[in-house]
Design an enzyme around this catalytic site. Structure first.
Site: not given
Lengths: 788, 147
Positions: A222, A372-373, A742
């Site tokens: 990523q 996802r945070c 998120e």
């Protein structure tokens, strides 16, 4: 808000279909395992079956007899190059391959290189490793006891398993309020270890060219630029300097934070390629992925609220034990070991707060990826939203009403939180009103009362979260010293088409579409004519990558700023073409016209052509700009989620009957993509709320190491999401956008947990641990005498 | 994992003990077990094939026996490594033969089993059940052998 641009231009606010979808929907995506190079070899990894033990011997002889097996790399082999250890992004250390000790189950022990994947796997099965098992330390609380064995004996002078202590807020002032408060409520809770479980596992293809000393790594990452720099820092001593390293991040089948860290497998593949001078591919299988990396959460929190008798919150106090496993290998910004946990005061105004986190080593794989945070926001929000409900029950108020009475009022923004944040903008009541209206809150309460009288168990759960994202401003945010700006480079071609490159990397977020829409919004070029590229460090400008919902707040802003620079230059060209001065021009997306003479105009495409063919005297030719955007602040999206659950008294099963999600992510770039993000995030929120957990037994065995035991929600478990939004623009972001990737993962678990507790509140239940499995609920039902 | 089990069989204690104290005969009766070469007085190489739910693991290793003739008890220590990287298993099992009259015999079995790897992860909940089933088969085979 109506879009400012036409459907042809398709700037912000248009639900443009995703430009990347034709290739994904036709199976034409280019994922890591699609890459093949001539002469390519395969790496497969021998992993430890035990959680803790000494390696007595590694016997590779039988593996090397297997046709096709070329080499077996061990920690001792890497030690010769000084590559058997690597730094983590949190300045901790981690083994690449062990020389004498394994520290967690599924740890990489040796790498087998072969001419095919099958031969490599056969080789792995034939490597014989003799272990002398040691008693592992699994419970983080026991790990902190005086007589606990010290796990990180590799660290000189280390006498315990404590990693670091972090705190925020004024402890004394907070404690004083707790001493004098009318009401104190307390809840202990565990947000357990979970796994990102993306469709695609991790992998890479390392291609070292021994003649030129050049390394190309195709890799599921990523953050390709940061990885390139880390590789240069780690392997500089063996001749890999940064200009000779190219990292390419192709299409990614889900990242969710799990593909930010550097895992040993990547390094072993690169080392193998360097040693053998051949391309080496490594692709994890599903069980390796579920057992060795990409773990998140694992916070044990003890939270208290001090309030007035009427439920007005005065202070918050949280004590946390964070189980990091064998190494602190999370990918949080350097100054933020506990991430942005200090957002825990949430949507509520209060006098004081104090939060502390102590991180602990255990014999588990390294954990703590920001699934996802935005770095521990999920843990913080779950904690606050749960204990706010406990307060509501304690003072006998409806949980929605108690929230409303404690909201930071919209006039108070920008709001200074007691833990040091400056919230940019918000209107929490508006989101609450909309959510209540959409779900029919009062009617549901009436229905619940009726059902409760009949003995049925129905609950309504509310969560009003505030997120913090877009890391981040350079004064506070860096990873290994590199500031967390992000970048865009926009180049307009002579025929008025453009290419835009960014320092981030989409993993399904739809950047190829939304970034093009941002350029379209600012330049008036049709989004369809803007090609977006990311992920190749040889071509894209330097940036820190995509995670923590940072792409729109950082790289998206950079794209807007670069486009504005181009527009400024185009205005000069337009003035030249129209033979007027720049001040005499009007701009509407795509067209410069002369003030008072709207028929006298030139298009942005005309300006682009002229930039190469007919530029004003003295002007540098070309039409392009690069922007590195250092955000002045973070963004603070928010929302209110309300859900309805029914509980089966016979089985303890929880069914989510309805779920309304009202989000406010500021100005919206693509409503369809925002809705898709929320649908996906909500589904990834039911998972940890009801099903997902990676538990370990006392021997350190991972008990959910396959999809047989790690239960991700499917379409069957997913309710029909009902979404809505309010729009409160960010005052500091160039587009007024905040980011949304998120919010739903953060907001959904406490809404569901609160609904389950609400269904059981009349029985005296104040808390249920997630995941709320049927057996947990059934135990409660049996204890309370209501199980059928 | 500690497992306590046992069985009672219609046979004289001396016959039962004679059989249970002979490692090679025990291996013949135990489903999935294969006895290999004798390494020393008390130790043999051996193999064991276990099926737990969807998992099938073949272990190779050693097994040693300590007999106590006066107590009619035997302690078996087995140690195996799963083929194809399937983890390890260690077992210490103590069995005692107790006479109930001339024709009935009780055998107690106390085991401590430590498995690692895939069986520990995925088969954990089933190990007790599987061990019970193996014992039933063993008792069936034993009964036939003594008949």
């Amino acid at each position: 808000m109506a879009p400012r641009t036409s459907a042809k231009i398709c700037g912000m606010g248009h639900s443009m279909k995703r430009k990347e979808d034709p290739r994904f929907l036709q199976g034409k995506g280019n994922y890591i395992d699609d890459f093949t190079l001539p002469g390519m070899l395969w790496l497969d990894i021998v992993r430890s079956p035990i959680a803790y033990g000494k390696i007595k011997n590694i016997d590779s002889s039988k593996a090397l007899e297997i046709p096709g097996v070329l080499a077996v790399l061990t920690g001792k082999d890497l030690e010769a190059y000084g590559l058997h250890w690597m730094p983590t992004l949190m300045s901790d250390t981690q083994m690449v391959l062990p020389t004498d000790t394994v520290m967690y189950q599924a740890q990489e022990v040796a790498g087998v290189i072969a001419t095919s994947r099958y031969a490599a796997a056969d080789g792995v099965a034939a490597v014989e490793v003799d272990y002398e098992p040691l008693k592992p330390v699994i419970d983080p609380f026991k790990a902190l006891e005086d007589d606990a064995p010290v796990l990180r004996t590799d660290k000189e002078g280390k006498t315990d398993n404590h990693i670091w202590h972090w705190e925020a807020g004024d402890k004394e002032a907070t404690d004083r309020i707790f001493e004098e408060a009318d009401v104190v409520v307390r809840e202990k809770m565990h947000v357990p270890r979970i796994h990102v479980a993306s469709i695609e596992t991790c992998g890479c293809l390392a291609d070292f060219n021994p003649v030129e000393g050049h390394l190309t790594v195709y890799m599921t990452t990523q953050a390709p630029h940061a990885i390139r720099t880390v590789l240069a820092l780690v392997a500089g001593h063996v001749g890999l300097s940064e200009e000779k390293i190219r990292v390419v991040s192709p299409d990614i089948g889900g990242g969710f934070g799990g593909k930010v860290p550097v895992y040993p497998g990547y390094v072993v593949a690169i080392a193998a390629s360097v040693v053998l001078g051949k391309p080496v591919k490594w692709i994890e299988d599903r069980m390796e992925n579920l057992q060795a990396d990409s773990f998140a959460r694992d916070y044990h929190m003890d939270a208290e609220i001090a309030a007035n008798a009427d439920g007005k919150i005065r202070a918050l106090r949280i004590k946390t034990i964070a189980d990091h496993g064998y190494s602190d290998a999370q990918a949080a910004p350097s100054k933020w070991p506990a991430g942005l946990f200090s957002i825990c005061t949430g949507s509520y105004d209060m006098e004081q707060a104090y939060a502390e986190v102590d991180a602990v080593y255990t014999n588990k794989p390294p954990g703590g990826v920001a699934y996802r945070c935005s770095f521990r926001v999920t843990e913080a929000v779950h904690c606050m939203e749960r204990v706010v409900d406990t307060l509501a029950h304690k003072v006998g108020k409806d949980p929605a009403q108690l929230r409303e009475e404690n909201f930071i009022p919209k006039e108070a923004f920008p709001y200074q939180s007691p833990l040091g944040w400056e919230y940019d903008s918000g209107d929490y009541q508006a989101a609450m009103d909309k959510a209540k209206e959409m779900i029919g809150y009062d009617e549901l309460r009436a229905e619940q009362a009726e059902k409760r009288a009949r003995g049925e168990l129905m609950g309504i759960g509310v969560c009003s979260f505030t997120e913090v994202l877009g890391a981040g401003p350079s004064k506070d945010f860096d990873i290994l010293g590199i500031k967390m700006f992000d970048s865009a480079e926009v180049r307009v071609h002579p025929t008025g088409k453009a290419i835009a490159r960014f320092g981030t990397k989409s993993q399904g977020q739809g950047h190829e579409t939304t970034y093009a829409q941002i350029i379209a919004e600012e330049l008036g070029l049709p989004a369809a004519h803007v090609q977006v590229e990311e992920g190749d460090t040889d071509t894209a400008p330097y940036g820190l990558g995509t995670y923590a919902s940072r792409s729109t707040p950082t790289a998206g802003a950079a794209g807007a700023m670069a486009a504005r620079q181009i527009r400024d230059k185009a205005a000069k060209i337009a003035a030249h073409l129209l033979e007027v001065s720049e001040e005499d021009l009007d701009w509407e997306p795509g067209t410069f016209s002369v003030k008072g003479a709207p028929d006298k105009s030139v298009s942005i495409q005309d300006c682009a052509f002229a930039a190469y063919t007919n530029m004003p005297p003295g002007m540098e030719p070309g039409l392009e700009a690069t922007n590195y955007y250092d955000p002045p602040n973070l963004t603070f999206p928010f929302g209110t989620y309300i859900c309805v659950v029914d509980i089966d008294r016979g089985t303890g099963e929880v069914t989510v009957r309805r779920f309304v999600a009202v989000d406010d992510c500021g100005n919206i770039i693509n409503p369809m993509i925002v809705q898709g993000q929320i649908h996906g995030g909500l589904t990834q929120g039911i998972g940890p709320a009801l099903y997902e957990e990676i538990p370990y037994d006392e021997d350190g065995n991972n008990l959910a190491g396959s999809f047989m035991d790690y239960l991700v929600p499917t379409a069957v478990e997913t309710p029909a999401w009902e979404t809505g939004h309010t729009v409160t623009p960010s005052p500091h972001h160039p587009l007024g956008a905040k980011g949304v990737g998120e919010s739903a993962t953060v907001g959904a678990p406490p809404a569901i947990a609160n609904a389950v507790v609400d269904a059981l509140a009349h029985l005296g239940v104040t808390h249920v641990e997630i995941p709320i499995r049927p057996d947990r609920v059934w135990e409660i039902l049996r204890e309370k005498g209501v199980a059928e | 994992m500690k497992i306590q089990d046992g069985f009672t069989i219609d046979a004289p204690a001396a016959d039962v003990w004679a059989l249970l104290s002979d490692p090679e005969r025990v291996a013949d009766l135990l489903p999935g077990a294969k006895m290999g070469d004798r390494i020393d007085d008390n130790t043999y190489s051996g193999g064991m094939f276990v099926k737990v739910g969807p998992l099938a693991v073949a272990y190779d290793g050693t097994v040693s026996f300590q007999l106590d003739e006066s107590e009619r008890s035997v302690q078996v220590r087995a140690r195996g490594r799963g083929k194809r990287g399937m983890g390890t298993a260690e077992m210490t099992m103590t069995s005692q033969v107790i006479a109930h009259g001339d024709t009935r015999t009780e055998v107690t079995i106390d085991s401590d089993v430590v498995v690692t790897g895939i069986l520990a992860q995925m088969g954990r909940g089933m190990i007790q059940v599987v061990s019970k089933k193996m014992l039933q088969e063993f008792v069936g085979n034993l009964t036939k052998a003594l008949a």
